[in-house]
Design an enzyme around this catalytic site. Sequence first.
Site, PDB file in Angstrom:
ATOM      1  CD  GLU A  34      -3.006  -6.033   4.115  1.00  0.00           C
ATOM      2  OE1 GLU A  34      -3.780  -5.201   4.633  1.00  0.00           O
ATOM      3  OE2 GLU A  34      -1.781  -5.870   4.038  1.00  0.00           O
ATOM      4  CD  GLU A  64      -2.911  -1.071   2.412  1.00  0.00           C
ATOM      5  OE1 GLU A  64      -2.791  -0.168   3.256  1.00  0.00           O
ATOM      6  OE2 GLU A  64      -3.833  -1.904   2.444  1.00  0.00           O
TER       7      GLU A  64
HETATM    8  C1  BGP Z   1      -4.101  -2.245   6.159  1.00  0.00           C
HETATM    9  C2  BGP Z   1      -2.595  -2.397   6.437  1.00  0.00           C
HETATM   10  C3  BGP Z   1      -2.309  -3.301   7.584  1.00  0.00           C
HETATM   11  C4  BGP Z   1      -3.298  -3.248   8.745  1.00  0.00           C
HETATM   12  C5  BGP Z   1      -4.756  -3.059   8.306  1.00  0.00           C
HETATM   13  C6  BGP Z   1      -5.738  -2.803   9.469  1.00  0.00           C
HETATM   14  O1  BGP Z   1      -4.334  -1.139   5.357  1.00  0.00           O
HETATM   15  O2  BGP Z   1      -1.912  -2.920   5.305  1.00  0.00           O
HETATM   16  O3  BGP Z   1      -0.991  -3.029   7.983  1.00  0.00           O
HETATM   17  O4  BGP Z   1      -2.890  -2.357   9.689  1.00  0.00           O
HETATM   18  O5  BGP Z   1      -4.860  -2.048   7.340  1.00  0.00           O
HETATM   19  O6  BGP Z   1      -5.798  -1.498   9.928  1.00  0.00           O
HETATM   20  P1  BGP Z   1      -6.427  -1.052  11.335  1.00  0.00           P
HETATM   21  O7  BGP Z   1      -5.765  -1.806  12.408  1.00  0.00           O
HETATM   22  O8  BGP Z   1      -6.201   0.409  11.427  1.00  0.00           O
HETATM   23  O9  BGP Z   1      -7.899  -1.362  11.326  1.00  0.00           O
END
Ligand code: BGP
Length: 465
Positions: A370, A165
């Site tokens: 993801e 990202e």
């Molecule tokens: C994604 C990232 C991850 C993770 C996820 C959840 O965008 O790649 O690293 O952090 O988001 O985010 P959060 O914990 O803020 O809900």
Amino acid sequence: MYKFPDGFLWGTSTSGPQSEGIEQGDGKGMSNWDYWFSIAPEKFHHQVGPDRTSTFYKNYKEDIELLEQTGHTTFRPSIQWSRLIPEGVGAINPKAVEFYREVFKRINDKGIKLMVNLYHFDLPYALQAKGGWENKETVYAFRDYAAKCFELFGDLVDTWFTFNEPIVPVEAGYLGEFHYPAKVDLKAAIQVAYNTQLASSLAVEACHRLNPAHRISVILNLTPAYPRSDSSEDLKAARIAELFQAKSFLDPSVNGYYPEELVEIIKAHDLLPDYTSEELDVIRENTVDFLGVNYYQPLRVQAPEDSADSEDAANDVAGPTNLDYYFEQYVMPGRKINPHRGWEIYEPGVYDIAMMIKEDYGNIEWILTENGMGVEGEEKFKQDGVIQDDYRIEFIEDHLKVLHQAIEDGANCHGYMLWTFVDCWSWLNAYKNRYGLVELNLETQERTIKKSGHWFKTLSQNNGF
Ligand code: BGP
């Protein structure tokens, strides 16, 4: 039954800075996150910092057993640059080499397809102190770091990602204030985005040169931008949002060049980054072999109150200082929401991404790298010692149904990776939102497979549900 194509991969993604933790004497250098926490711990949820992430460094043997117990056929961790090369350039930390080699070897021994990411928001602080991604030196330091990884681990890893990202550190660090250096500077943001793309392309070049049979990609958080209405203002806002947030990395990574309209918009306000034609050649000649796609929620967009076309804006000699000059986020009334995290759930987004890749990007092979559901206060769902996360199972199933349809309609998607494996630390949110197939007890570091973890194994064994 939703059956997926033979060989479809099932697994999870995580990252080094979010899962490894720091152990006395491990030789790890300071990252931008370690530094930020040291000067501003109050910014982090419950003041839990990157030193206390989920102890994979210590518990990797047990965790790799859990990969098997939850049915993984693929796994995507990341290398921490600041662990391998503590100062960002120069001396290698031998303990890091030993650690990553041991981890990769064990994962391979389980027959799990390993895909390794090189950068998940974590920059060695020594480079940050010299301007970080605003400075071209960081670009070449990243190229050398990537090449080092290909040399050191190329016998164990044949599938790589350059960045996770890459738009997020641009927006969060230079337009918002939730990644270090937490400043608002549109010109710097554009330079950082460009430098990151150049670094990614240089890493692709190094990978292909050093190990021609290896494959390399970038992971992009993609979503089409959905306009609030069909008005020309909203449609334009959505188009520009997509240019900045998706195509700014998607087009150079897959096609080798930037979208003309994006360049025009940036040029109009004298925001072009510092670049050379040799660098543009590097970007053109080193495109990715496939694509990693992260998808959590859709991007909904409306024209800004003060539209970029309005008279006010035309008279605004200062020009844009942030992206809200071009578009604003739109909260759609009646949207489906994950109440435990506050993010919209919109499964058709998966289909739209798939069709965009099919129609506009030559149907390049891709993996959903993801997707997942964060839940605050998840312990309240615990019964008889196990988190009963039926909501997560339902979330995955609903997205998989759409992905299945997309594949039937020709999408070239080869795998599904959930965020994440063991509950992990997440930047300023620390452990607020839990995403794992495996619960982590923060006090004892004990791991317990959630209901979804057992379900995921069956999903993987049946190659569908
Ligand atoms: C994604 C990232 C991850 C993770 C996820 C959840 O965008 O790649 O690293 O952090 O988001 O985010 P959060 O914990 O803020 O809900």
